[in-house]
Design an enzyme around this catalytic site. Sequence first.
Site, PDB file in Angstrom:
ATOM      1  N   SER A  43      -6.786  -0.134   5.165  1.00 34.75           N
ATOM      2  CA  SER A  43      -5.636  -1.153   5.792  1.00 34.75           C
ATOM      3  C   SER A  43      -4.447  -0.538   6.723  1.00 34.75           C
ATOM      4  O   SER A  43      -3.816  -1.196   7.221  1.00 34.75           O
ATOM      5  CB  SER A  43      -4.911  -1.668   4.435  1.00 34.75           C
ATOM      6  OG  SER A  43      -3.853  -0.715   3.794  1.00 34.75           O
ATOM      7  N   LYS A  85       2.163   1.215   3.404  1.00 37.01           N
ATOM      8  CA  LYS A  85       2.611   0.271   4.630  1.00 37.01           C
ATOM      9  C   LYS A  85       3.390   0.526   5.212  1.00 37.01           C
ATOM     10  O   LYS A  85       4.116   1.470   5.148  1.00 37.01           O
ATOM     11  CB  LYS A  85       2.543  -1.341   3.652  1.00 37.01           C
ATOM     12  CG  LYS A  85       1.374  -1.706   2.796  1.00 37.01           C
ATOM     13  CD  LYS A  85       0.196  -2.068   3.364  1.00 37.01           C
ATOM     14  CE  LYS A  85      -1.076  -2.538   2.489  1.00 37.01           C
ATOM     15  NZ  LYS A  85      -2.070  -2.576   2.816  1.00 37.01           N
TER      16      LYS A  85
END
Length: 163
Positions: A43, A85
Site C-alpha cells: 500500500s 501511511k
Amino acid sequence: MTVGHRGASATRARVTVAVIVTLTLLLGLRLWVVEPLVVSSNSMEPTVLRGSIIFLLKTAPTADAFTPGRLAVFQNPKDGHTTIKRVIAVGGQRVDIRDAILYVDGVRVSEPFVDHSRIDGTYFGPVTVPAGHVFVLGDNRAVSIDSREFGAIPLENFDASLL
C-alpha cells in the site's frame, strides 16, 4: 601453569559478563527504544516496498510527526495491526480527491510519489478531519486501505515515530 590458568578463567569471566551486558542492552533497546518491522503490504509502494524493514522509534511522536507529507506509523482502528501511511491532513482541514488529484483545504497537493495513472477516475470526499485526528493515505492508492475506508486516526493511536 596455575597463574596462566587463572588468567584464562578471568578472561572467560570478563567475556561472559560482556556478552550478558551486551545482550541485555540489545534486548532493552529492542523492547523500549527501537523496533524493526517488516512491511507486509504494497500500500505504500513505490515509497516503501513490501518486504522492506522499517525501524520505529518507540517514543511518543513529536508534533512534527503529524506534518502533512510525513510517513506515520499507527495502530489500525479496524484490526489493531501496526500500519504505515502518509499523513495528508490534520484536525480542521478538509480533504477531497477529484479525478485522483488530492486537495487539502481546496488547494491541489503535489504528490510525485503517487502514480496517478493507476487511480484515474478516483473521487472521495470532501471530509473535514476532526480535531485530535489525522487523515492518512497510502501512496499506492489503488490498493491502500486508509482513512478513506476507516476514517481519520485519533492521535492516541500513534505510539511510535519512524527512524
